[in-house]
Motif scaffolding. Structure first.
Motif, PDB file in Angstrom:
ATOM      1  N   ALA A  91     -66.974  70.357  53.820  1.00  0.00           N
ATOM      2  CA  ALA A  91     -67.081  69.477  52.650  1.00  0.00           C
ATOM      3  C   ALA A  91     -68.251  68.505  52.814  1.00  0.00           C
ATOM      4  O   ALA A  91     -69.039  68.293  51.881  1.00  0.00           O
ATOM      5  CB  ALA A  91     -65.774  68.705  52.462  1.00  0.00           C
ATOM      6  N   CYS A 107     -61.119  69.192  50.968  1.00  0.00           N
ATOM      7  CA  CYS A 107     -60.451  67.971  51.446  1.00  0.00           C
ATOM      8  C   CYS A 107     -58.937  68.085  51.280  1.00  0.00           C
ATOM      9  O   CYS A 107     -58.167  67.719  52.179  1.00  0.00           O
ATOM     10  CB  CYS A 107     -60.963  66.739  50.709  1.00  0.00           C
ATOM     11  N   THR A 132     -67.483  63.803  49.341  1.00  0.00           N
ATOM     12  CA  THR A 132     -66.378  63.867  50.313  1.00  0.00           C
ATOM     13  C   THR A 132     -65.825  62.467  50.587  1.00  0.00           C
ATOM     14  O   THR A 132     -64.605  62.265  50.635  1.00  0.00           O
ATOM     15  CB  THR A 132     -66.860  64.499  51.637  1.00  0.00           C
ATOM     16  N   TYR A 191     -63.216  69.662  56.539  1.00  0.00           N
ATOM     17  CA  TYR A 191     -63.927  68.420  56.229  1.00  0.00           C
ATOM     18  C   TYR A 191     -65.395  68.494  56.633  1.00  0.00           C
ATOM     19  O   TYR A 191     -66.245  67.888  55.969  1.00  0.00           O
ATOM     20  CB  TYR A 191     -63.215  67.226  56.872  1.00  0.00           C
TER      21      TYR A 191
END
Length: 901
Positions: free
Chosen positions: A332, A310, A340, A329
């Motif tokens: 994640a 992140c 996240t 992302y």
């Protein structure tokens, strides 16, 4: 010795003192035993005789009320827990659960503390003691963990060193372990409450929940005091909490200190925390290095890896690597979606969250448009929806990802939820319409499309089309195109046509921007609605892909016709006629009469211009150009039967050397008795090809006075020798006619002679004389001006006569001043020749009067030099003129001071 063993020993000591009737000492030993092992001690005391048991209870009540002091005890030099009122209260409540005194004991401590707080003496030893006494009471009472922790944390926050000393006196190591365990439980509960507050946030940029962190930090700091063996772990926890509540400097100092130590536990966690600290202080390079180390670690901690991804993704935004941000992302989310979500809401700075969401939305949309990683985009969209449930774009992205994953029903449900919140949102309506069409619900799909049309936002389909599958786009295209055709078949009002245009726009967008049939129909609709430039745009779109599309060419030509843009219209109609005349001609014939007339005239003008240039430059070998001209001419005579179009067709045939065809068409179009001068002139050209000069000259002379330009065009069909011979024949015929006083007829022949000789001065003079007889002085003057302009190698007498002739013409139109100048020019060239010419007309006396009139005018205007000059030349014209002599004398008197000689 074990706690149980120690408790048994202390109970034995208590029994001995009880037997000695030393009740306070005995009770103190029992209380010390209770601190080591509660259950064993309670069982022991309850087994005493009722009388002894009641005495122990009474002693404990006395201590809890503060009526007497608890004695100090020793047992074989063993370290015993310091006895306190709090322990006494707990012991009493355990032996006698409903005992009022034990409960009042805690209240007494609280009351005393309240008073001390009011007096601002909380840091005093007595106050600190009371606070810890109450904590101990809570501890030994059991079930009062929150109150105990509150007192302990408060004490250690105010005076950690003194609090620790008191704490160690009150609690055994075993008690400390239990307190640590309870403190950790409280810590987790409080931090869980913070996480829940973060999760429940509705505002993307909000920081709700941070107010819950200070108690968490205080609990961690308390644990650091009582659990030295867990210092690194708790320090990491402290740094995390400091970062989350915005104390970046404190968090960074802790991280730097711990990372510098030899011990490497919690390495990934510390790197992540320091990375976010650096990110908050805009040290992106350091942050990126820390995040990168975590991501590249051989065995990264999952939570740390999520945070590092992140953080790295956030930094990549500033470098413009938006796609890589999205990938970070997505990764994640695939590792731990909940973590996240928490990371974005708590670790990412509040003022960067909005930009992050927009970047992720845009990149997710691009990935779906390129048919990339729909599962990953779905994870990303799920994150975005959790971050801001009110953001419509995130919900739409989620629905699009579900669609690409083949989960049509789920996508449909999600869109319906979004629509319920905003019933007029065209992007949602358009997606629902396509899904309904896909499921075969044509009526429902069409109703949704109608709603989109009412919003006026057809462009909402543009980002959708790259997301949806080819077969679904084709379904949308076909449905919309045929829906438009149905509307246009049934109704033709402007409102209906506009609705059809909207459906056609959907069809074109669904096709990817190019649907020839829909573009053609839409362009015609725009033309009907008066949106001509928009119609041209559509026709251009077709012609860009297919430059030879006849319908688009002719359609655009009609629009240019309506806009009166002649050049563009002619170009389009010419191109269309060359490709498929049998389609274009009926289309032109379907126009109103005025429009037909305009386009045929434009085509004729264009054809004539091209043909005239070809003939004038003698570039008669351009076969392709002639084919185009014949095509235009052939189309024109099919559209309209007027003579001018047949004449043009014949001219093209003649220019192309197809004389027999030209003659046949001439006779078919005009018959054998050619009354039309233009047709007759064409016949003359064809006759000249057969050397019939007199007949040709006659035909050309009839055309000469009617249309010199047309005659000049036709003469270009002849070669130079033919033109020279024709000019001679025409001049001779003109001379014969002028002797017979047939001036009008002679004029045509002289004009023919001039045109075919390229303005021969001799023929210009002859026509000027003819024009004088016809009293057409203006035209005669123009001819004489051309003659004089060509003075070069002419004889002196010719030049003198020309000036005199021009002067005579000027007198005829009352331009006396200019006429005088022409006669002076002649006299200056050669006086005797000029006087001889003047004698023929207008005569010396008449001309002298004109000279006098102009000289008098200059005299009155005080232009003495001009007056003197004109007077002198006037006396040359007529030396006996009395008026001129008198004027000259006056000039001598009036202008004696001027040099006029």
């Amino acid at each position: 010795m074990s706690p149980q063993g120690l408790a048994a020993l202390l109970c034995k000591e208590g029994d001995w003192h009880l037997a000695q009737e030393d009740l306070p000492i005995a009770t103190a030993f029992y209380m010390a035993a209770f601190s080591c092992s509660g259950p064993m001690t309670v069982q022991k005391v309850k087994s005493l005789d009722k009388g002894l048991w009641e005495k122990v209870i009474a002693t404990l009540e006395t201590w809890c009320k503060g009526n007497s002091q608890i004695p100090k005890i020793q047992c074989n030099n063993l370290a015993l827990v310091p006895l306190s009122v709090g322990i006494a209260a707990v012991f009493l409540s355990t032996l006698s659960p409903n005992n009022v005194v034990s409960s009042e004991c805690v209240a007494v401590c609280s009351k005393a503390l309240k008073g001390m707080t009011a007096d601002k003496n909380l840091r005093d030893e007595e106050a600190l003691g009371l606070l810890l006494e109450r904590a101990a009471a809570y501890f030994f009472l059991g079930g009062r963990m929150q109150e105990m922790m509150q007192d302990l944390v408060q004490a250690f926050t105010e005076t950690p060193v003194q609090a620790k000393k008191h704490f160690e006196k009150l609690f055994s190591s075993h008690d400390t372990e239990r307190i640590e365990e309870q403190a950790r439980t409280v810590l987790e509960v409080k931090f869980a409450a913070y996480r829940e507050a973060v999760r429940a946030r509705t505002e993307l940029r909000g920081n709700d929940g941070t107010e819950l962190l200070p108690p968490v930090i205080q609990t961690v700091q308390f644990l650091l005091q009582i659990s030295p063996g867990s210092k690194r772990e708790l320090s990491v926890r402290l740094a995390d909490c400091q970062l989350l509540c915005g104390c970046i400097r404190n968090a960074l100092d802790i991280c730097d200190h711990l990372l510098a130590a030899e011990q490497k536990t919690y390495y990934n966690t510390l790197l992540v925390l320091r990375g976010f600290c650096s990110l908050h202080t805009h040290n992106h390079q350091q942050a990126l290095e820390d995040f990168q180390k975590v991501v590249e670690h051989d065995s990264p901690h999952p939570n740390s890896c999520v945070k590092a991804l992140c953080g790295r993704g956030l930094i990549r935004i500033s470098g413009g690597s938006h796609y890589l941000t999205a990938l970070d992302y997505i990764t994640a989310c695939q590792l731990k979606l909940e973590e996240t979500i928490f990371t974005v809401k708590s670790y990412v700075p509040w003022n960067q969250r909005g930009l992050l969401v927009k970047v992720l939305q845009e990149e997710g949309q691009k990935m779906l448009q390129k048919k990339r990683d729909a599962p990953g985009v779905y994870q990303l969209a799920s994150l975005l929806v959790e971050l801001d449930a009110s953001d419509e774009a995130s919900r739409i992205l989620c629905a699009d990802a579900l669609y690409q994953l083949g989960w049509v029903e789920e996508a449909h449900k999600l869109l319906l939820v979004a629509l319920s919140k905003n019933p007029q949102r065209s992007p949602i309506l358009a997606r629902l319409a396509l899904l309904q069409l896909k499921k075969g619900f044509l009526y429902d799909g069409n109703q949704l499309l109608k709603k989109v049309i009412k919003t006026g936002d057809a462009s909402c389909l543009l980002p959708i089309m790259d997301i949806f599958k080819d077969e679904d786009r084709k379904l949308m295209q076909t449905h919309c195109h045929f829906r438009a055709l149905t509307i246009l078949t049934d109704k033709q009002e402007d409102a209906d046509i506009k609705e059809a245009v909207a459906y056609l726009s959907f069809a074109i967008i669904a096709s990817g921007g190019y649907a020839e049939d829909s573009l053609l129909v839409r362009a015609r609709c725009y033309g009907h609605l008066g949106q001509k430039k928009t119609a041209i745009f559509d026709f251009n779109a077709i012609l860009k892909q297919d430059p030879m599309n006849v319908q688009a060419l002719s359609g655009r030509g009609f629009i240019y016709l309506a806009l009166k843009r002649q050049k563009e219209a002619v170009q389009d109609f010419t191109s269309a006629l060359k490709l498929e005349a049998e389609v274009v001609i009926p289309a032109i014939l379907s126009l109103k009469h005025e429009a037909q007339g305009l386009i045929t005239q434009w085509l004729l003008q264009h054809g004539r211009t091209v043909l005239t240039e070809l003939v004038a430059t003698k570039e008669l070998s351009k076969e392709e150009t002639f084919r185009d001209l014949l095509m235009i001419a052939g189309a024109l005579i099919k559209i309209c039967k007027d003579a001018q179009y047949h004449i043009f067709y014949i001219d093209v045939l003649i220019a192309n050397g197809r004389y027999e065809e030209a003659l046949i068409h001439l006779q078919e179009a005009f018959g054998h008795s050619l009354a039309d001068e233009f047709a007759n002139a064409r016949l003359a050209v064809l006759q000249l090809k057969k050397r019939n000069m007199p007949v040709a000259a006659h035909s050309f002379s009839n055309l000469a006075e009617k249309d010199e330009r047309e005659l000049g065009f036709l003469l270009n069909f002849l070669d130079p020798k033919q033109q020279q011979h024709l000019s001679q024949v025409a001049a001779q015929e003109g001379n014969v006619l002028i002797k017979e006083y047939r001036y009008e007829k002679a004029l045509g022949y002289y004009t023919l002679a001039i045109l075919s000789s390229k303005d021969n001065p001799r023929y210009l003079r002859q026509r000027a004389v003819c024009l004088m007889h016809l009293k057409k002085y203006g035209r005669a003057l123009k001819d004489m001006e051309k003659v004089i302009q060509k003075h070069g190698c002419n004889s002196l007498k010719t030049r003198v006569d020309d000036h005199c002739s021009k002067g005579h013409l000027l007198l005829s139109v009352s331009e006396e001043e200019t006429a005088v100048k022409e006669y002076i020019e002649a006299l200056q060239l050669e006086e005797s020749m000029a006087l001889c010419s003047i004698m023929k007309g207008p005569g010396r006396e008449i001309l002298a009067k004109t000279f006098h009139k102009i000289a008098q005018y200059y005299f009155e205007m005080h232009h003495y030099e001009e007056a003197w000059k004109i007077t002198d030349y006037g006396l040359i014209v007529d030396k006996n003129s009395t008026e001129l002599k008198k004027l000259k004398a006056r000039l001598k008197r009036e202008a004696s001071g001027c040099s006029i000689h």
